[in-house]
Design a protein around this motif. Structure first.
Motif, PDB file in Angstrom:
ATOM      1  N   PRO A 114      -2.869   3.822   4.821  1.00  0.00           N
ATOM      2  CA  PRO A 114      -1.773   3.901   3.858  1.00  0.00           C
ATOM      3  C   PRO A 114      -1.583   5.347   3.383  1.00  0.00           C
ATOM      4  O   PRO A 114      -2.539   5.977   2.930  1.00  0.00           O
ATOM      5  CB  PRO A 114      -2.260   3.027   2.687  1.00  0.00           C
ATOM      6  CG  PRO A 114      -3.355   2.184   3.235  1.00  0.00           C
ATOM      7  CD  PRO A 114      -3.965   2.952   4.360  1.00  0.00           C
ATOM      8  N   SER A 115      -0.404   5.893   3.544  1.00  0.00           N
ATOM      9  CA  SER A 115      -0.120   7.265   3.102  1.00  0.00           C
ATOM     10  C   SER A 115       1.395   7.434   3.077  1.00  0.00           C
ATOM     11  O   SER A 115       2.127   6.615   3.649  1.00  0.00           O
ATOM     12  CB  SER A 115      -0.711   8.286   4.086  1.00  0.00           C
ATOM     13  OG  SER A 115      -0.020   8.203   5.318  1.00  0.00           O
ATOM     14  N   GLU A 116       1.848   8.502   2.452  1.00  0.00           N
ATOM     15  CA  GLU A 116       3.285   8.741   2.388  1.00  0.00           C
ATOM     16  C   GLU A 116       3.846   8.943   3.795  1.00  0.00           C
ATOM     17  O   GLU A 116       4.905   8.445   4.151  1.00  0.00           O
ATOM     18  CB  GLU A 116       3.534   9.961   1.512  1.00  0.00           C
ATOM     19  CG  GLU A 116       4.981  10.115   1.153  1.00  0.00           C
ATOM     20  CD  GLU A 116       5.222  11.352   0.310  1.00  0.00           C
ATOM     21  OE1 GLU A 116       4.413  11.624  -0.592  1.00  0.00           O
ATOM     22  OE2 GLU A 116       6.218  12.041   0.585  1.00  0.00           O
ATOM     23  N   ASP A 176       0.826  -1.209   0.000  1.00  0.00           N
ATOM     24  CA  ASP A 176       0.000   0.000   0.000  1.00  0.00           C
ATOM     25  C   ASP A 176       0.859   1.258   0.000  1.00  0.00           C
ATOM     26  O   ASP A 176       0.400   2.351  -0.317  1.00  0.00           O
ATOM     27  CB  ASP A 176      -1.020   0.003   1.143  1.00  0.00           C
ATOM     28  CG  ASP A 176      -0.399  -0.184   2.506  1.00  0.00           C
ATOM     29  OD1 ASP A 176       0.605   0.479   2.788  1.00  0.00           O
ATOM     30  OD2 ASP A 176      -0.930  -0.990   3.301  1.00  0.00           O
ATOM     31  N   SER A 177       2.115   1.123   0.387  1.00  0.00           N
ATOM     32  CA  SER A 177       3.064   2.233   0.321  1.00  0.00           C
ATOM     33  C   SER A 177       4.462   1.629   0.446  1.00  0.00           C
ATOM     34  O   SER A 177       4.597   0.473   0.857  1.00  0.00           O
ATOM     35  CB  SER A 177       2.809   3.238   1.448  1.00  0.00           C
ATOM     36  OG  SER A 177       2.774   2.565   2.686  1.00  0.00           O
ATOM     37  N   ALA A 218       4.270   5.762   5.631  1.00  0.00           N
ATOM     38  CA  ALA A 218       5.179   4.778   5.015  1.00  0.00           C
ATOM     39  C   ALA A 218       6.512   4.781   5.762  1.00  0.00           C
ATOM     40  O   ALA A 218       6.933   5.791   6.316  1.00  0.00           O
ATOM     41  CB  ALA A 218       5.391   5.132   3.544  1.00  0.00           C
ATOM     42  N   PHE A 241       3.166   6.641  -1.696  1.00  0.00           N
ATOM     43  CA  PHE A 241       1.884   6.032  -1.379  1.00  0.00           C
ATOM     44  C   PHE A 241       1.479   5.200  -2.592  1.00  0.00           C
ATOM     45  O   PHE A 241       1.492   5.693  -3.723  1.00  0.00           O
ATOM     46  CB  PHE A 241       0.877   7.153  -1.104  1.00  0.00           C
ATOM     47  CG  PHE A 241      -0.549   6.697  -1.086  1.00  0.00           C
ATOM     48  CD1 PHE A 241      -0.950   5.663  -0.251  1.00  0.00           C
ATOM     49  CD2 PHE A 241      -1.499   7.308  -1.894  1.00  0.00           C
ATOM     50  CE1 PHE A 241      -2.270   5.243  -0.231  1.00  0.00           C
ATOM     51  CE2 PHE A 241      -2.816   6.892  -1.876  1.00  0.00           C
ATOM     52  CZ  PHE A 241      -3.206   5.853  -1.041  1.00  0.00           C
TER      53      PHE A 241
END
Ligand code: F6R
Length: 585
Positions: A57-59, A7-8, A62, A25
């Motif tokens: 899930p996101s930057e 997911d990332s 991560a 992401f």
């Protein structure tokens, strides 16, 4: 490591005077694009693909996570006391940038570095404060030559190279770089440099861990001529099943001790079996239960691994504890095994596809399914080989208990012929394709089976839902009238397995009930069917023995799910929200 989560993803690399950081992401390919664009050069770094547990899930969520721009870490597992640690570290002045449980590790290391000044010592100190499961890799801005790693309950290994060394969660990730691996144990910390590595145990004393050589064929981890890994793995099943049973038979019976030294002797004492597994592997256990009761005449219990240890199970005398797992790293299954080791079981046994896995190493007896690496998230060849392995177990126990030699003799010859029958079944692909448009545009599907085919339709429904995102439910056909029949209308395809056995007539009556309510039936069955279909389709299966038929009837359901997912255009090797190997509880 993409199959552990996607997911990332992110990477941190030592540069001349700084640490290069890139997190994206979405799929790993996006990180790859970023790397191609920026082309950082480095000789030491860490990277991670994420399957979100804490924080979406996101930057920002991560990995790698950093503390003060100095310590960078990646983590697989769950830190159970992260809230407590977050509170403490926040009071000490640390600022958190993500919603993950993992970020505490970076700050804890940073804090301990203030007193010891050394990343290795800081790791030894930091893990004393962590509760939960972890495989951690850490680098420090001022330490340009060392990678420090630590393991507890999450897999971690060192890949030994020539003038280069690696760490990873799975040998597969390093298969093109080395064939020498050092598997770390719980509590271990290791210091890895370009030239060397040193492992320390839970008491911080240097220890030597064995080097294991594993050759993983490159074609085992590529798709070859196939469009997807799942398709390749479906078509590998004749060979995979042959590899499970090869070398296990004498002339007309299963050989002794195929589950390890003294296993046949131990089987003589068995009075009961407890199966524990997750997902597809659990379905294999549910089929196994029928076989053990019919062939070995032994009562069996089957439990979800995630539930088993929380129900405080009563262990009856002389019960064999059996785990089933493709990866051998599924956290719930592993935790169940460790729980069982504290209980009064006769012995522990695992049916597993990965010889180097924690489950295989920690079980007293093991049968490797030898299916080769399974990369597609939806399990296919792992399942049919688990079934073949379970049949070997039922026969071995029956032999040790001296039960039904004639039946064993027949089963031995039928098992040897099984790969050919699977090949025949794979030829149904075009016929199955003809029903795909009628299912691919629907939102729901029902799967019906009876007896040992109920777990097979459960498996079929699981395959369809996980890769096509069509809601699918499986029922024992006789249960339909107790509620689910209310769902039947012309918008819900009903897939049924109707092999010829003692339950056929009962099943046919259940299918008539579906027809009478306007349901459309897609039936897989034997040549002498008495079902008269006005709508839908009847697909005739190759002939096979009654007891082995569950293995054969699995195949068209895998093909159906695969083709429906292809038609719907899903990312079926990496379906949304899932990961191949579920190493968190
Ligand atoms: C479904 C699937 C999962 C796994 C489950 C257990 O297609 O693959 O349900 O069967 O996560 O995994 P293993 O067998 O590795 O323990």
């Amino acid at each position: 490591m993409e199959y552990r989560g996607y997911d990332s993803a992110g990477i941190a690399l030592h540069q001349k005077d700084s640490i290069f950081n890139l997190r994206t992401f979405g799929k790993v390919s996006l990180l790859e694009d970023g790397m191609i664009e920026q082309r950082p050069k480095s000789k030491l770094g860490i990277a991670h693909t994420r399957w979100a547990t804490h924080g979406q899930p996101s930057e920002q969520n991560a990995h790698p996570h950093a503390s003060s721009g100095e310590v960078h870490i990646v983590h697989n597992g769950i830190i159970e006391n992260y809230l407590e640690l977050t509170e403490k570290l926040t009071k000490d002045g640390y600022q958190f940038e993500s919603e993950t449980d993992s970020e505490v590790i970076a700050h804890l290391l940073h804090q301990h570095l203030q007193s010891s000044g050394d990343l290795l010592a800081a790791m030894h100190d930091a893990i004393k404060e962590l509760d939960g499961a972890y495989a951690i890799a850490a680098i420090h801005i001022n330490d340009k030559s060392r990678l420090i790693v630590a393991r507890n309950k999450s897999p971690l290994l060192i890949g030994v190279g020539l003038e280069e060394n690696f760490a990873a969660s799975d040998p597969l990730a390093l298969s093109q770089l080395t064939n020498e691996f050092v598997f770390l144990e719980d509590g271990d910390v290791a210091e890895i440099t370009k030239q060397s590595y040193q492992v320390y145990d839970g008491k911080s004393s240097p220890v030597t861990r064995d080097v294991t050589e594993i050759d993983i064929a490159v074609n085992a981890v590529t798709k070859g001529e196939y469009s997807h890994f799942m398709e390749k793995e479906i078509y590998e099943q004749p060979d995979a099943v042959a590899n499970t049973i090869n070398g296990k038979f004498g002339e007309d019976d299963v050989l002794d001790n195929i589950f390890g030294l003294d296993s046949s002797e131990i089987f003589r004492k068995i009075k009961r079996i407890q199966f524990v597994a997750c997902g597809t592997s659990l379905h294999a256990g549910k089929v196994g239960r029928f076989w053990f009761e019919q062939i070995a005449k032994i009562p069996c219990y089957v439990d979800f691994a995630s539930e088993y240890r929380y129900r405080d199970p009563l262990v009856e005398e002389d019960t064999l504890f059996v785990t089933i797992s493709q990866s051998g790293e599924t956290a719930d299954t592993l935790a169940a095994l460790r729980y069982a080791q504290e209980k009064d079981y006769l012995s522990t046994l695992s049916i597993c596809n990965v010889p180097t896995s924690s489950l295989a190493r920690e079980s007293e007896h093991v049968l490797f399914t030898n299916a080769g690496p399974e990369i597609g998230v939806a399990s296919t060849k792992a399942f049919t080989t688990q079934l073949a392995g379970l049949m070997l177990l039922a026969m071995s126990i029956a032999k040790s208990l001296d039960r039904d030699q004639e039946l064993r003799k027949n089963l031995a010859s039928e098992l040897k012929a099984l790969p050919e029958v699977i090949k025949e079944t794979l030829k149904l692909s075009d016929e199955i394709l003809s029903i795909v448009p009628n299912i691919a545009d629907k939102h729901n599907a029902l799967f019906l089976g009876r007896g040992m085919f109920f777990p097979i339709v459960q498996e079929g429904a699981l395959k369809l839902k996980e890769i096509s995102y069509i809601h699918a439910e499986a029922y024992p056909a006789g249960e339909l009238k107790h509620g689910p029949l209310a769902l039947v209308d012309d918008q819900i395809p009903v897939v049924a397995l109707s092999p010829e056995n003692t339950l056929t007539e009962k099943l046919v009556s259940n299918l008539e009930e579906v027809k009478a309510r306007g349901g459309t039936l897609y039936v897989f069955g034997g040549p002498n069917s008495k079902i008269n279909l006005e709508r839908g389709a009847y697909i005739q299966m190759p002939e096979c023995s009654e007891l082995l038929a569950p293995i054969i009837y699995t195949i068209p359901l895998q093909i159906l799910a695969y083709q429906v997912a292809c038609q719907r255009g899903t990312d079926l090797d990496q379906p949304r929200n899932l990961a191949k190997s579920v190493t968190v509880e």
